[in-house]
Design a protein around this motif. Structure first.
Motif, PDB file in Angstrom:
ATOM      1  N   GLY A 113       0.591  -1.226  -0.012  1.00  0.00           N
ATOM      2  CA  GLY A 113       0.248   0.047   0.036  1.00  0.00           C
ATOM      3  C   GLY A 113       0.802   1.205   0.135  1.00  0.00           C
ATOM      4  N   LYS A 114       2.063   1.199   0.282  1.00  0.00           N
ATOM      5  CA  LYS A 114       3.029   2.368   0.322  1.00  0.00           C
ATOM      6  C   LYS A 114       3.063   3.296  -0.806  1.00  0.00           C
ATOM      7  CE  LYS A 114       7.307   0.039  -0.809  1.00  0.00           C
ATOM      8  NZ  LYS A 114       8.770  -0.439  -0.191  1.00  0.00           N
ATOM      9  N   TYR A 115       2.669   2.679  -2.110  1.00  0.00           N
ATOM     10  CA  TYR A 115       2.430   3.757  -3.146  1.00  0.00           C
ATOM     11  C   TYR A 115       1.011   3.581  -3.571  1.00  0.00           C
ATOM     12  CZ  TYR A 115       7.384   2.362  -3.449  1.00  0.00           C
ATOM     13  OH  TYR A 115       8.747   2.287  -3.406  1.00  0.00           O
ATOM     14  N   VAL A 116       0.543   2.512  -3.978  1.00  0.00           N
ATOM     15  CA  VAL A 116      -0.632   2.456  -4.336  1.00  0.00           C
ATOM     16  C   VAL A 116      -1.990   3.036  -3.620  1.00  0.00           C
ATOM     17  CG1 VAL A 116      -2.851   0.896  -4.923  1.00  0.00           C
ATOM     18  CG2 VAL A 116      -0.359   0.140  -5.360  1.00  0.00           C
ATOM     19  N   GLU A 117      -2.049   2.672  -2.365  1.00  0.00           N
ATOM     20  CA  GLU A 117      -2.935   3.584  -1.461  1.00  0.00           C
ATOM     21  C   GLU A 117      -3.127   4.891  -1.703  1.00  0.00           C
ATOM     22  OE1 GLU A 117      -3.987   3.969   3.352  1.00  0.00           O
ATOM     23  OE2 GLU A 117      -3.090   2.186   2.822  1.00  0.00           O
ATOM     24  N   VAL A 118      -1.712   5.512  -1.462  1.00  0.00           N
ATOM     25  CA  VAL A 118      -1.529   7.117  -1.450  1.00  0.00           C
ATOM     26  C   VAL A 118      -1.948   7.660  -2.907  1.00  0.00           C
ATOM     27  CG1 VAL A 118       0.020   9.166  -1.254  1.00  0.00           C
ATOM     28  CG2 VAL A 118       0.203   6.807   0.120  1.00  0.00           C
TER      29      VAL A 118
END
Length: 249
Positions: A179-184
């Motif tokens: 999630g460190k890229y996708v969620e943001v």
């Protein structure tokens, strides 16, 4: 390698010639080309960062380091972040830079290749950084819950999303398994956030080699929405040996 504008001009010239050979009126061919131009949105690439806390980073951060990139990093003008991260990451980041530069379609006056950073949000891949910047990056281990990382990237993603048309695409060259890229990024880009479908099942080294090959051959990958994508799949066959131009090694 030809720029994206040059490739489009070549394609449009071929279309005009084909239209003439088929007996179409010039006005009809011109209208078709104009419609095609209108349907093509911008394509922006977001490159996941290199790890600034590893052995390669410690090598370049040493006071005794005297190789050219280390000296540039210490100099007044600094060194482009793309060059620094390529040194830190090797094949994977080199492949991302070569591929993104080959296929980006930026808006006029705007960068087409942006690097995700641990503390500075999204920055142009050509932006010079200095030693203190790299030390700052090394202090933050990227996590979606860390405000030092999340707040700057949310700010820049929001600004970028506001500038892009609904037909534009934002291509993430990085992992979608966390999630460190996708969620943001999904919060602002939604379905416009895409990634190469050929990444599924490949490790970083394989992705880097694939992107270098595609950049050298002028062969673009297929992009699918990040939202709802399958992130794990069958490992594809190994890439066959390939000879690259000197600038892409």
């Amino acid at each position: 390698m030809a720029s994206s504008n040059a490739r489009h001009n070549i394609f449009h010239s071929r279309l005009k010639k084909q239209a003439g050979n088929a007996g179409l009126r010039r006005s009809s061919a011109g209208l078709k080309i104009a419609r095609m131009k209108q349907s093509v949105g911008h394509r922006i690439f977001l490159l996941s960062p290199a790890y600034a806390g590893g052995e390669r980073a410690r090598m370049i951060l040493r006071d005794q380091a005297q190789f050219p990139l280390a000296r540039r990093l210490r100099g007044k003008s600094g060194a482009p972040i793309a060059d620094v991260f390529t040194f830190l990451s090797g094949l994977y980041f080199r492949g991302k830079v070569a591929y993104a530069n080959a296929f980006a379609r930026p808006a006029r006056g705007a960068p087409g290749v942006l690097v995700i950073t641990p503390t500075r949000g999204l920055i142009d891949s050509r932006t010079p950084i200095r030693l203190d910047d790299l030390r700052e990056f090394a202090e933050v281990d990227i996590h979606e819950d860390d405000p030092r990382y999340r707040l700057p990237i949310e700010r820049d993603a929001r600004r970028l999303a506001a500038k892009l048309s609904t037909e534009s695409e934002v291509i993430l060259l990085g992992s979608i398994a966390t999630g460190k890229y996708v969620e943001v990024l999904l919060a602002d880009f939604g379905d416009r956030l895409r990634f190469p479908s050929e990444f599924v099942g490949r490790g970083d080294m394989s992705r880097g080699g694939l992107m270098l090959r595609c950049a050298a051959d002028g062969q673009e990958l297929s992009y699918i929405p990040v939202a709802g994508a399958i992130v794990n799949g069958k490992r594809p066959p190994k890439l066959a040996p390939h000879t690259y131009a000197a600038g892409l090694r």
